[in-house]
Write an enzyme that holds these catalytic residues in place. Structure first.
Site, short mmCIF file in Angstrom:
data_model
loop_
_atom_site.label_atom_id
_atom_site.label_comp_id
_atom_site.label_asym_id
_atom_site.label_seq_id
_atom_site.Cartn_x
_atom_site.Cartn_y
_atom_site.Cartn_z
N ASP A 27 0.80 -1.38 0.09
CA ASP A 27 0.30 -0.28 0.04
C ASP A 27 0.46 1.00 -0.24
O ASP A 27 1.63 1.33 0.90
CB ASP A 27 -0.67 -0.13 1.43
CG ASP A 27 -1.53 0.84 1.18
OD1 ASP A 27 -2.14 1.98 0.55
OD2 ASP A 27 -2.05 1.85 3.07
N ASN A 29 -0.28 3.96 -0.25
CA ASN A 29 -0.98 5.96 0.55
C ASN A 29 -1.89 5.81 1.59
O ASN A 29 -2.25 6.23 1.95
CB ASN A 29 -1.95 6.26 -0.52
CG ASN A 29 -3.04 5.70 -1.05
OD1 ASN A 29 -3.68 4.15 0.04
ND2 ASN A 29 -3.59 5.87 -1.53
N ASP A 31 -3.83 3.76 2.99
CA ASP A 31 -5.65 3.53 2.83
C ASP A 31 -5.60 2.10 2.94
O ASP A 31 -6.82 1.44 3.75
CB ASP A 31 -6.58 3.93 1.90
CG ASP A 31 -5.89 2.89 0.83
OD1 ASP A 31 -4.79 2.33 0.71
OD2 ASP A 31 -6.50 3.11 -0.67
N ASP A 35 -1.71 -1.05 -3.58
CA ASP A 35 -2.03 -0.70 -4.98
C ASP A 35 -1.24 -0.76 -5.96
O ASP A 35 -0.27 -1.31 -5.86
CB ASP A 35 -2.60 0.64 -4.38
CG ASP A 35 -1.70 1.46 -3.67
OD1 ASP A 35 -0.42 0.93 -4.22
OD2 ASP A 35 -2.22 2.13 -2.75
N ASP A 108 -5.39 -9.79 -15.33
CA ASP A 108 -6.61 -11.06 -14.89
C ASP A 108 -7.67 -10.00 -15.53
O ASP A 108 -8.26 -8.86 -15.73
CB ASP A 108 -7.26 -10.77 -13.63
CG ASP A 108 -7.50 -12.38 -13.04
OD1 ASP A 108 -8.60 -12.85 -13.51
OD2 ASP A 108 -7.09 -12.82 -11.69
N ASP A 210 -10.23 -15.73 -16.37
CA ASP A 210 -10.83 -15.75 -14.94
C ASP A 210 -11.91 -17.27 -15.10
O ASP A 210 -12.69 -16.72 -16.64
CB ASP A 210 -11.83 -15.28 -14.31
CG ASP A 210 -12.67 -15.47 -12.89
OD1 ASP A 210 -11.28 -15.17 -12.10
OD2 ASP A 210 -13.69 -14.60 -12.88
N GLU A 269 -7.81 -20.35 -16.49
CA GLU A 269 -8.40 -20.83 -15.02
C GLU A 269 -9.76 -21.74 -15.18
O GLU A 269 -10.91 -21.42 -15.79
CB GLU A 269 -9.21 -19.96 -14.09
CG GLU A 269 -9.48 -20.35 -12.57
CD GLU A 269 -10.49 -19.71 -11.41
OE1 GLU A 269 -10.56 -19.62 -10.43
OE2 GLU A 269 -10.82 -18.28 -12.13
N HIS A 329 -5.42 -17.57 -4.76
CA HIS A 329 -6.31 -16.29 -3.77
C HIS A 329 -7.74 -17.40 -3.62
O HIS A 329 -8.13 -16.20 -2.58
CB HIS A 329 -6.21 -15.10 -4.36
CG HIS A 329 -7.35 -15.63 -5.31
ND1 HIS A 329 -7.11 -15.72 -6.56
CD2 HIS A 329 -8.53 -14.81 -6.20
CE1 HIS A 329 -7.57 -15.92 -7.67
NE2 HIS A 329 -8.74 -15.45 -7.18
N ASP A 330 -7.51 -17.80 -4.61
CA ASP A 330 -9.51 -18.72 -3.98
C ASP A 330 -8.74 -20.11 -2.98
O ASP A 330 -10.20 -20.60 -2.50
CB ASP A 330 -9.63 -19.76 -5.15
CG ASP A 330 -9.63 -18.17 -6.11
OD1 ASP A 330 -10.68 -17.28 -5.61
OD2 ASP A 330 -9.96 -18.02 -7.77
C1 GLC Z 1 -13.00 -17.06 -10.28
C2 GLC Z 1 -11.84 -16.23 -8.99
C3 GLC Z 1 -12.58 -16.05 -7.60
C4 GLC Z 1 -13.59 -15.76 -8.05
C5 GLC Z 1 -14.59 -16.12 -9.05
C6 GLC Z 1 -15.80 -15.50 -9.48
O1 GLC Z 1 -12.71 -18.26 -10.21
O2 GLC Z 1 -10.61 -16.21 -8.82
O3 GLC Z 1 -11.35 -15.79 -6.98
O4 GLC Z 1 -14.11 -15.37 -7.12
O5 GLC Z 1 -14.07 -16.21 -9.96
O6 GLC Z 1 -15.69 -14.59 -9.92
#
Ligand code: GLC
Length: 541
Positions: A27, A29, A31, A35, A108, A210, A269, A329-330
């Site tokens: 980050d 700034n 917040d 970023d 992404d 995605d 993905e 991240h999922d």
């Molecule tokens: C993909 C992303 C995930 C998101 C999902 C719906 O699986 O990686 O984070 O919640 O799509 O957009």
């Protein structure tokens, strides 16, 4: 090195790709949200100097304006940067600063659905006659007030949301704030493909798509057949709500756009667990790569990983190039927490060696290079709607905590209040400390990436498993005409001799890298002698 001018090796095949969850990286700034200027200020950690991690490309989570119902995966404007992350000129600067440091940038692209606040949807929902009505999937309900069919949202509940104003349902595979686009409408497809060009023209080197295999649904919206004995979304055979044949034509169009530019690439993905399905989307007129997430489900057992590798290699045979990922991240659990146990650093190094020495492109998730674990969270601290719904069985938030840079407050991530709590162990585990320590997880990742960069066998070589019935360790061979690499991995904390399927001639092999500073690894009599949790790479050639 300026990648834009560098001669064209296939960066997406030979390189290492680093996944940045932007809001948690750095980050600038105060917040509390990561970023673009924060990321730019930390690029030297990733590449551009001899002490950097040394990866070849970045994949940035969606930076577009979003109401954040799904933390950026609900896009409200595809042509802009969310002001909380910076501006378009910050984005341009990111591209040029990354390129200066020898890194490509992948963006992404979440184009299965938009946010319900996207102007397209706002228009679409105004009336049944609006020109944008058909940009989304609107249907009448069935008699007696039932939704149009039995399709379920993967995030829970019915996938159809009733719209009081226009007296129809709209379809959303994810949250109701994420209406699915109608990919069968040529105007939608045209707008999305133009947007792809917009980012390519700005210098983006590629995309992570995605949930791309959801773009098309069956045109007649039939019910999915039921499955017995399982709950929720898995209660159906998903024959009609994704993986439709029209996908291939759309991918071919997408690919032709990419190919009109030099050296651009896309990784998809793949929604759903089947590596054969994922492989079917890879090829010259399809995607460069698609994810198979089997590693993220593997227990810490060599046989489980071997099976996943064999399945992936087999599925891709003759059609595509593998890629591997241990955390993202999922996933509810970073692999440092999934596997770490009593020896987190030792295990992190074995896992890193596996990821970075297989045939295929490794994707690293920010923080794994320092062995970052999950952050412990109470239910009241969860923000992700999926985590809140499925608590305590699943928490995506726990793997999305801020990057641990140094020992200053909030691990140097922000001077404000971080959007998610920082892991309390950051005083001991952080980038600054690990850079100083030649035995740290970070130093090991850096050495491994350097080795991979200079080894033709590791970057391009074939893959041959050498342990067909592994119990405590794995070994495999990577062979290029000029060089061979042999990798031995001890998944346990006891030293042992790993028996190989073939009796390799021992003499020529030299240890190129070991995770143990006092390694005594040797190949002898058809075995590799390994220390506790030792990961070793031998080279010859
Ligand atoms: C993909 C992303 C995930 C998101 C999902 C719906 O699986 O990686 O984070 O919640 O799509 O957009």
């Amino acid at each position: 090195m300026n990648v834009v001018n560098s001669s064209a090796s296939l960066w997406w095949r030979e390189g290492v790709i680093y996944h940045i969850y932007l809001r948690s990286f750095a980050d600038s700034n105060g917040d509390g949200l990561g970023d673009l200027p924060g990321l730019i200020a930390h690029l030297d950690h990733i590449n551009g100097n001899p002490d950097a991690l040394g990866v070849d490309a970045l994949w940035i989570s969606p930076p577009y304006p979003s109401p954040d119902k799904d933390f950026g995966y609900d896009v409200a404007d595809y042509h802009n940067i969310d002001p909380r992350y910076g501006t378009l000129s910050d984005f341009d600067r990111l591209i040029s600063e990354a390129h200066k440091r020898g890194m490509r940038v992948m963006l992404d692209l979440a184009i299965n659905h938009t946010s319900d606040l996207h102007p397209w949807f706002l228009e679409s929902r105004t009336s049944r006659h609006n020109p944008k009505r058909d940009w989304y999937l609107w249907r009448d309900g069935r008699s007696s007030g039932r939704p149009p069919n039995n399709w379920q949202s993967v995030f829970g509940g019915c996938a159809w949301e009733w719209d009081q104003t226009t007296q129809q349902y709209y379809y959303h595979m994810f949250l109701k704030g994420q209406p699915d686009l109608n990919w069968r409408n040529p105007a939608v497809r045209k707008a999305l493909m133009e947007m792809v060009r917009f980012w390519l023209d700005r210098g983006v080197d590629g995309f992570r798509l995605d949930v791309f295999n959801l773009w098309f649904k069956h045109p007649d919206f039939p019910d999915n057949p039921r499955r017995l004995g399982v709950r929720g979304f898995s209660r159906q055979h998903h024959l009609h709500d994704y993986d439709q044949p029209e996908m291939f034509d759309a991918l071919a169009e997408f690919r032709s756009i990419l190919d009109a530019y030099s050296q651009r690439a896309a990784v998809g993905e793949t929604f759903g667990p089947d590596p054969w399905r994922a492989a079917s989307y890879c090829g010259d007129d399809k995607l460069h790569m698609a994810f198979s997430f089997e590693f993220t489900e593997c227990p810490w057992q060599p046989a489980a990983f071997l099976k996943a590798i064999q399945r992936w290699e087999k599925a891709l045979e003759g059609v595509g190039w593998p890629c591997y990922v241990l955390s993202n991240h999922d996933r509810p659990c970073r692999h440092a927490s999934r596997y770490g146990g009593r020896y987190p650093d030792a295990v992190a190094k074995v896992a890193a060696t596996l990821l970075l020495t297989l045939r295929g492109t490794p994707f690293l998730y920010y923080g794994e290079e320092i062995g970052m674990p999950n952050v412990p969270l109470r239910r009241s601290q969860l923000l992700d709607p999926v985590s809140r719904r499925y608590w305590p069985f699943l928490s995506r938030d726990s793997g999305r905590a801020p990057m641990q840079w140094n020992t200053s407050p909030n691990a140097g991530f922000t001077t404000g209040k971080p959007w998610l709590p920082v892991h309390p162990g950051y005083h001991e585990r952080n980038v600054a400390a690990q850079r100083e320590d030649p035995l740290s997880v970070f130093s090991f990742y850096r050495d491994l990436i350097r080795l991979r960069r200079r080894s033709l066998a590791l970057r391009k070589g074939s893959y041959t498993p050498l342990t067909s019935h592994p119990t405590r360790g794995l070994a495999y061979l990577r062979e290029a005409p000029e060089e061979q690499a042999l990798i031995g991995l001890n998944f346990s904390h006891r030293p042992f001799r790993l028996r190989l399927d073939y009796d390799l001639i021992a003499e020529d092999w030299a240890v190129a890298l070991s995770s143990l500073s006092d390694s005594t690894a040797v190949i002898a009599g058809g075995e590799i002698k390994l220390g506790p949790h030792e990961a070793v790479v031998f080279l010859r050639g």
